[in-house]
Scaffold this motif. Structure first.
Motif, PDB file in Angstrom:
ATOM      1  N   ASN A   1      39.816  49.524  32.537  1.00  0.00           N
ATOM      2  CA  ASN A   1      40.353  49.610  33.884  1.00  0.00           C
ATOM      3  C   ASN A   1      39.652  48.581  34.792  1.00  0.00           C
ATOM      4  O   ASN A   1      38.444  48.636  34.975  1.00  0.00           O
ATOM      5  CB  ASN A   1      40.125  51.027  34.406  1.00  0.00           C
ATOM      6  CG  ASN A   1      40.803  51.306  35.702  1.00  0.00           C
ATOM      7  OD1 ASN A   1      41.180  50.412  36.446  1.00  0.00           O
ATOM      8  ND2 ASN A   1      40.964  52.589  35.999  1.00  0.00           N
ATOM      9  N   LEU A   2      40.426  47.689  35.375  1.00  0.00           N
ATOM     10  CA  LEU A   2      39.870  46.654  36.243  1.00  0.00           C
ATOM     11  C   LEU A   2      40.033  46.970  37.731  1.00  0.00           C
ATOM     12  O   LEU A   2      39.715  46.140  38.580  1.00  0.00           O
ATOM     13  CB  LEU A   2      40.520  45.303  35.937  1.00  0.00           C
ATOM     14  CG  LEU A   2      40.114  44.682  34.606  1.00  0.00           C
ATOM     15  CD1 LEU A   2      40.918  43.422  34.324  1.00  0.00           C
ATOM     16  CD2 LEU A   2      38.627  44.375  34.586  1.00  0.00           C
ATOM     17  N   THR A   3      40.484  48.165  38.045  1.00  0.00           N
ATOM     18  CA  THR A   3      40.752  48.537  39.431  1.00  0.00           C
ATOM     19  C   THR A   3      39.572  48.266  40.347  1.00  0.00           C
ATOM     20  O   THR A   3      39.743  47.810  41.472  1.00  0.00           O
ATOM     21  CB  THR A   3      41.163  50.011  39.529  1.00  0.00           C
ATOM     22  OG1 THR A   3      42.322  50.209  38.704  1.00  0.00           O
ATOM     23  CG2 THR A   3      41.497  50.411  40.946  1.00  0.00           C
ATOM     24  N   TYR A   4      38.367  48.531  39.900  1.00  0.00           N
ATOM     25  CA  TYR A   4      37.201  48.336  40.749  1.00  0.00           C
ATOM     26  C   TYR A   4      36.389  47.096  40.351  1.00  0.00           C
ATOM     27  O   TYR A   4      35.216  47.001  40.678  1.00  0.00           O
ATOM     28  CB  TYR A   4      36.346  49.598  40.751  1.00  0.00           C
ATOM     29  CG  TYR A   4      37.159  50.773  41.263  1.00  0.00           C
ATOM     30  CD1 TYR A   4      37.404  50.914  42.614  1.00  0.00           C
ATOM     31  CD2 TYR A   4      37.738  51.668  40.382  1.00  0.00           C
ATOM     32  CE1 TYR A   4      38.189  51.953  43.101  1.00  0.00           C
ATOM     33  CE2 TYR A   4      38.530  52.716  40.852  1.00  0.00           C
ATOM     34  CZ  TYR A   4      38.746  52.845  42.211  1.00  0.00           C
ATOM     35  OH  TYR A   4      39.543  53.859  42.677  1.00  0.00           O
ATOM     36  N   SER A   5      37.056  46.182  39.665  1.00  0.00           N
ATOM     37  CA  SER A   5      36.377  44.966  39.218  1.00  0.00           C
ATOM     38  C   SER A   5      37.094  43.702  39.664  1.00  0.00           C
ATOM     39  O   SER A   5      36.887  42.642  39.088  1.00  0.00           O
ATOM     40  CB  SER A   5      36.272  44.974  37.685  1.00  0.00           C
ATOM     41  OG  SER A   5      35.508  46.055  37.246  1.00  0.00           O
ATOM     42  N   GLU A   6      37.945  43.799  40.678  1.00  0.00           N
ATOM     43  CA  GLU A   6      38.720  42.633  41.100  1.00  0.00           C
ATOM     44  C   GLU A   6      37.848  41.440  41.495  1.00  0.00           C
ATOM     45  O   GLU A   6      38.214  40.303  41.245  1.00  0.00           O
ATOM     46  CB  GLU A   6      39.672  42.969  42.254  1.00  0.00           C
ATOM     47  CG  GLU A   6      40.925  43.680  41.816  1.00  0.00           C
ATOM     48  CD  GLU A   6      40.789  45.182  41.935  1.00  0.00           C
ATOM     49  OE1 GLU A   6      39.670  45.670  42.223  1.00  0.00           O
ATOM     50  OE2 GLU A   6      41.790  45.873  41.726  1.00  0.00           O
ATOM     51  N   PHE A   7      36.695  41.697  42.107  1.00  0.00           N
ATOM     52  CA  PHE A   7      35.847  40.571  42.484  1.00  0.00           C
ATOM     53  C   PHE A   7      35.382  39.818  41.245  1.00  0.00           C
ATOM     54  O   PHE A   7      35.348  38.576  41.236  1.00  0.00           O
ATOM     55  CB  PHE A   7      34.644  41.021  43.325  1.00  0.00           C
ATOM     56  CG  PHE A   7      33.873  39.864  43.886  1.00  0.00           C
ATOM     57  CD1 PHE A   7      34.275  39.255  45.063  1.00  0.00           C
ATOM     58  CD2 PHE A   7      32.770  39.354  43.220  1.00  0.00           C
ATOM     59  CE1 PHE A   7      33.580  38.165  45.580  1.00  0.00           C
ATOM     60  CE2 PHE A   7      32.063  38.268  43.727  1.00  0.00           C
ATOM     61  CZ  PHE A   7      32.474  37.669  44.911  1.00  0.00           C
TER      62      PHE A   7
END
Length: 179
Positions: free
Chosen positions: A71-77
């Motif tokens: 899940n990349l939802t909280y890794s966009e940066f």
């Protein structure tokens, strides 16, 4: 599972991904393609933190982000960094079967008890932690999740090729997914 396409030869790779880092990933991992030497990452790979998965790829071939369910939802940066600074134009999001982020509610008691017994947390703190974070990290069905995550990232990064993939723990192979 009829949406999964097993890659057993280079021609199995979807035409739009041939001669790209996506096909190289599949050929390195599934077909034991001889490693080339890389001085910079060719792509970004997002995959689950699960310890049963290991990719057969050369050094410096890819940025790799591991998180629950991929899940990349909280890794966009971090994704933006790989795109803007690392110059990647391809992202592979790899889900896998038997993922622990599926049906988290069934693991609630074990999760809470584990934090109480192993981490020294109070039961209340552990319960609140689960209540707060489990909805953010529940992925539901692995294939549906990776397809939706690829679709979401394509809207965020419209000039980047985002490819959903599936890893079968039993055979250690990557599969493309028919969308």
């Amino acid at each position: 599972m009829n949406r999964l396409i097993r890659i057993t030869k280079p021609e199995d790779v979807f035409p739009q991904y041939r001669n790209t880092p996506i096909s190289m990933l599949l050929e390195y991992h599934n077909l034991n393609r001889e490693f080339e030497t890389y001085s910079q990452a060719q792509m970004l790979i997002s995959m689950c933190m699960d310890n049963r998965k290991h990719l057969n790829i050369p050094d410096n071939f890819a940025f790799i982000l591991r998180s629950g369910g991929g899940n990349l939802t909280y890794s966009e940066f971090k994704v933006s960094f790989a795109v803007a600074i690392g110059n990647v134009k391809y992202i592979a999001i790899i889900a896998h079967n038997k993922c622990g982020m599926v049906n988290l509610v069934s693991k609630k008691a074990q999760f809470i008890d584990g934090l109480v017994e192993k981490a020294g947390w109070s039961r209340e703190k552990a319960e609140e932690h689960f209540k707060h974070y489990s909805p953010m990290f529940e992925i539901g069905n692995e294939i549906d999740f990776v397809l939706s995550e690829a679709k979401r990232l394509r809207t965020v990064y419209p000039q980047i090729t985002v490819v959903p993939m599936y890893y079968k723990v039993e055979d250690n192979h990557l599969y493309l997914i028919t969308e």
